[in-house]
Enzyme design. Structure first.
Site, short mmCIF file in Angstrom:
data_model
loop_
_atom_site.label_atom_id
_atom_site.label_comp_id
_atom_site.label_asym_id
_atom_site.label_seq_id
_atom_site.Cartn_x
_atom_site.Cartn_y
_atom_site.Cartn_z
N ASN A 133 53.75 36.99 71.21
CA ASN A 133 53.66 38.23 69.70
C ASN A 133 51.91 37.87 68.93
O ASN A 133 52.67 38.76 68.48
CB ASN A 133 55.49 38.27 69.20
CG ASN A 133 56.26 38.53 69.75
OD1 ASN A 133 56.69 40.10 70.67
ND2 ASN A 133 57.49 36.91 69.38
N ASN B 57 68.70 23.08 99.53
CA ASN B 57 70.04 23.14 100.36
C ASN B 57 69.55 23.15 102.42
O ASN B 57 70.49 22.81 102.72
CB ASN B 57 70.50 24.76 100.06
CG ASN B 57 71.06 24.79 98.92
OD1 ASN B 57 71.25 23.50 98.45
ND2 ASN B 57 70.58 25.90 98.18
N ALA B 58 68.69 23.82 103.19
CA ALA B 58 68.63 23.16 104.59
C ALA B 58 68.21 21.77 104.12
O ALA B 58 68.59 21.08 105.79
CB ALA B 58 67.25 24.09 104.38
N SER C 215 47.89 28.62 72.83
CA SER C 215 49.18 28.51 72.79
C SER C 215 48.74 27.37 71.29
O SER C 215 48.14 26.87 71.13
CB SER C 215 49.94 27.49 73.93
OG SER C 215 50.48 29.10 74.72
N ALA D 121 47.64 23.15 75.85
CA ALA D 121 46.23 23.42 76.31
C ALA D 121 45.33 22.96 77.46
O ALA D 121 45.12 21.76 76.67
CB ALA D 121 45.37 24.27 75.15
N ASP E 45 51.73 29.88 81.37
CA ASP E 45 50.39 30.57 81.68
C ASP E 45 51.28 31.84 81.54
O ASP E 45 50.59 32.24 82.41
CB ASP E 45 50.38 30.42 82.97
CG ASP E 45 48.16 31.73 83.29
OD1 ASP E 45 47.12 30.79 83.25
OD2 ASP E 45 48.51 32.34 84.13
#
Length: 427
Positions: free
Chosen positions: A140, A370-371, A133, A169, A397
């Site tokens: 692209n 939420n539970a 990266s 990386a 990734d």
């Protein structure tokens, strides 16, 4: 595979992974949580990484045909799930080395054995990195007419000269930030003859092997760490912004010549896509177990809150997502090596696993929050940490929107695409 029954080897992997996680990972957060910087948190976990090396967990990620111990990608999926269900930050460095070695293993030649040897010895704490990266993004990188990769290399006599910047990386700077023991650096060849004969960006993609010794030989200016970004999840992982400046490498460090690197890069990230699926399974498992345990109390009422339909429905949804994510991940792991079909068909389930499991993990942790309700606000429960890690999975990734779904789009819209071939073979 259809029975989903683990083999004796896979059961042994699961047991070994659980034992290591219990021994080393459960206390990892206490080691790094109070440290103020990502680089300090990363370095604090070196003893755990060393323990993983000595336990054979690096060699376990290297295929047996090149000297490692891995015979099944399902083993790898089991290992990742078990670790991520306990502590993500402390184990991503371990799996980052596995990913870093993947291009070398896929493109392995006998003369490259010295590059692999440190990771087979079971000694020390060697780090590997797939250095791909870049600061301006790589979604692209193969688009005709686009700038493409900005990290470049050219041949100068018996050497390659590497220039450019990389970011995110994992492990790319090593423990002391003077370079990983091995980096598989993806770059664009700018030799005039190669460029003049290229018909697509893929024709220029090259992979060079960079060792700590190469960096030391070139001097301090050849490799720099520009920054250590703070991240939303994986708070003790190193994925720094680095720069190569006229780094000279021997000709023998060429892993993939111009035009041959693209297939190795994409295959590496297809394997890691499946493993991100396993990460999502581990996170969902931890979220379910946390919410289930919490829901067994009445919380001031007359019955355990799991007996309230609204809470039970949330738990059921998490459990279903976890099970379906695991089965999709195991199918992807099996298909990558066993098929059916050629690699183009085999990779579909890995892409599906990356997208589905990463997004399912986010929703499952939200359902667990939420539970549990307002008690999830407390750091006494792991849900906040699980959510920050889950939020990362869809975007790292290979982001689901920018890369993984686009790859699936290309597959399903291609001429001759058979919708269920990757599941059943010829129909």
């Amino acid at each position: 595979m259809v029975s989903f029954t683990l083999t004796p080897s896979e059961l042994a992997t699961r047991h070994a992974a659980r034992t290591f996680a219990t021994t080393h990972l459960t206390s990892a957060k206490a080691t790094y949580a109070s440290l103020p910087t990502p680089q300090a948190r990363f370095q604090s976990l070196q003893p755990i990484y060393s323990a993983a090396v000595h336990a054979g967990l690096i060699k376990a990620q290297i295929p047996a045909p090149v000297g490692g111990a891995s015979t099944s990608l399902i083993d790898a999926a089991i290992l990742v799930e078990e670790f991520y269900a306990v502590e993500a930050s402390a184990c991503l460095t371990i799996f980052g080395t596995g990913l870093g070695l993947t291009p070398l293993c896929l493109a392995f030649r006998a003369e490259l054995q010295p590059f692999l040897e440190p990771f087979l010895s079971g000694e020390g704490a060697p780090l590997a990195s797939l250095v791909f990266s870049e600061p301006d993004g790589v979604a692209n990188w193969l688009e005709p007419g686009a700038p493409g990769l900005q990290t470049t290399a050219y041949r100068d006599g018996d050497e390659w000269v590497l220039n450019g910047e990389k970011i995110w990386a994992t492990n790319s700077a090593g423990w002391d930030f003077r370079g990983a023991d091995l980096g598989c650096v993806v770059c664009r060849c700018v030799d005039e003859t190669v460029v003049s004969n290229a018909t697509s960006p893929s024709d220029l993609i090259t992979i060079l092997l960079v060792t700590r010794e190469d960096i030391q030989r070139n001097g301090d200016e050849s490799f720099q760490v520009l920054s250590h970004p703070e991240t939303a999840g994986h708070k003790a992982v190193s994925g720094p912004h680095i720069k190569y400046n006229n780094l000279r490498l021997p000709a023998k460090n060429l892993l993939c010549a111009p035009g041959t690197g693209t297939a190795i890069v994409t295959h590496s990230f297809e394997i890691s896509a499946m493993l991100v699926g396993a990460m999502g399974v581990g996170i969902q498992r931890a979220a379910f177990e946390t919410a289930l345990s919490f829901s067994r109390s009445a919380r001031g009422g007359t019955v355990p809150i799991a007996q309230r339909q609204s809470v039970a429905d949330l738990l059921i949804n998490i459990k279903m997502r976890t099970e379906t994510s695991r089965f999709l991940t195991w199918k992807a792991a099996h298909a990558l090596l066993e098929g059916p079909g050629e690699h183009e068909q085999r990779r579909e389930h890995a892409l599906l696993a990356k997208v589905h499991c990463s997004e399912a993990a986010v929703q499952s942790v939200l359902d667990a929050v939420n539970a549990v309700g307002v008690s999830a606000y407390s750091t006494d429960l792991p849900l906040a940490d699980l959510l920050s890690t889950a939020l990362v999975l869809p975007i790292f990734d290979g982001g689901n929107v920018g890369i993984r779904r686009r790859a699936l789009q290309e597959l399903i819209t291609a001429d001759g695409y058979q919708p269920w071939f990757s599941s059943f073979g010829e129909e």
